[in-house]
Design an enzyme around this catalytic site. Sequence first.
Site: not given
Ligand code: NAD
Ligand code: UD1
Length: 337
Positions: A124, A148, A152
Amino acid sequence: MRICLTGGAGYIGSHILVGLLEDGHDVLVVDNFANSSPTCLQHIRQLTGKSFEFLEEDICNQPAISAAFSTFRPDIVIHCAGLKAVGESQKQPLRYYRTNVEGSINLLEAMDQAGCQRIIFSSSATVYGTPRYLPYDEAHPVAPANVYGRTKAMIEDIITDWVATDPGRSAALLRYFNPVGAHESGEIGEDPKGIPNNLVPYIADVATGMRAELSVFGNDYETRDGTGVRDYIHITDLADGHIAAMAYLGDHQGVEVFNLGTGEGSSVLEVVAAFRRASNQPVPYEIKPRRDGDIAEFFANPAKANDRLGWQATRTLDAMCADVWRWRSKYPRGFDV
Ligand code: NAD
Ligand code: UD1
């Protein structure tokens, strides 16, 4: 190829799974549904007309993962399983370290036992912490500001050390920016449990009438309209980045870090406007105080992924919002309705 995809029922994993099946790969999905639903996998079977293997298991169960790997014998692991809520990670640090860090170590051990030497890891942009300069490139110092993010960064180090012990090993550490959007079919998309933390799912809840209004967290940042700026990337572009990384690892050894972002920032109010255009619905909002721990703006320098992976994000913010709207119009309450 034979691919083990952890977290394949989740938001990002499910979109990667569609791409892998469309490309004809043999896939084993490992997921314990901690934050997802079996219905997602049914939608994918219907959407692609393809089958895949599935193990409902916790990645922390080392013997079970090792047994599955010794039978399936993956060529590569795409590791998306994990816990991802920043606020929750501050309250439950040990749970986050166990699932994310210990779970990743278990996978690497299972890979060792099965002779699997390649891994793609869902990291991330959170690992960069407060920007010392923007856009973030991969050389930006790693200084995560929350539990978190630290999980990572630790996993990135563990994978790097693991790769260093054998010249045949390779890994891609993919630092995602802000994935949003849904598959263009509207059959899969983001399905957060409870009140969404992230901006786009919250806006979608408001546009569908499930919530009254959006709280905009701060309009006094030093950004073009005062609201927070992020690098939103379409989930299908993000999934394509994994396919490109898989090809890259086929003929490169060692570890490489890649930013997966568009390089463009959008403000909260710009996202609201794009969602209104896409949905033709009102999205009422109120300006509220800044959210604790938020950064004014960040966005990626994606040049390394563009050059080395031959990958580029192509989908616009309007397309991201249109695809979310299609998904939420078909399934207003997500998978479990
Ligand atoms: P998500 O929660 O939708 O998907 C994660 C999946 O992992 C889920 O299906 C959950 O059931 C499974 N899981 C959790 N714990 C587990 C365990 N102990 N054993 C087996 N399965 C397990 O999240 P996502 O948004 O799809 O994210 C996927 C990956 O990408 C994560 O590692 C997250 O940290 C990373 N990531 C996500 C974002 C984002 O904004 N969505 C941003 C940066 C990084
Ligand atoms: C969050 C996570 C980050 C993760 C990312 C993508 C935190 C502190 N960080 O970041 O670790 O990688 O999501 O999933 O949680 N906002 C509003 N109203 C809302 C929600 C968000 O104004 O109800 C604003 C926030 O202040 C920000 C922007 O929208 O400026 C994006 O927010 P969000 O989607 O939560 O993503 P990140 O803040 O980038």
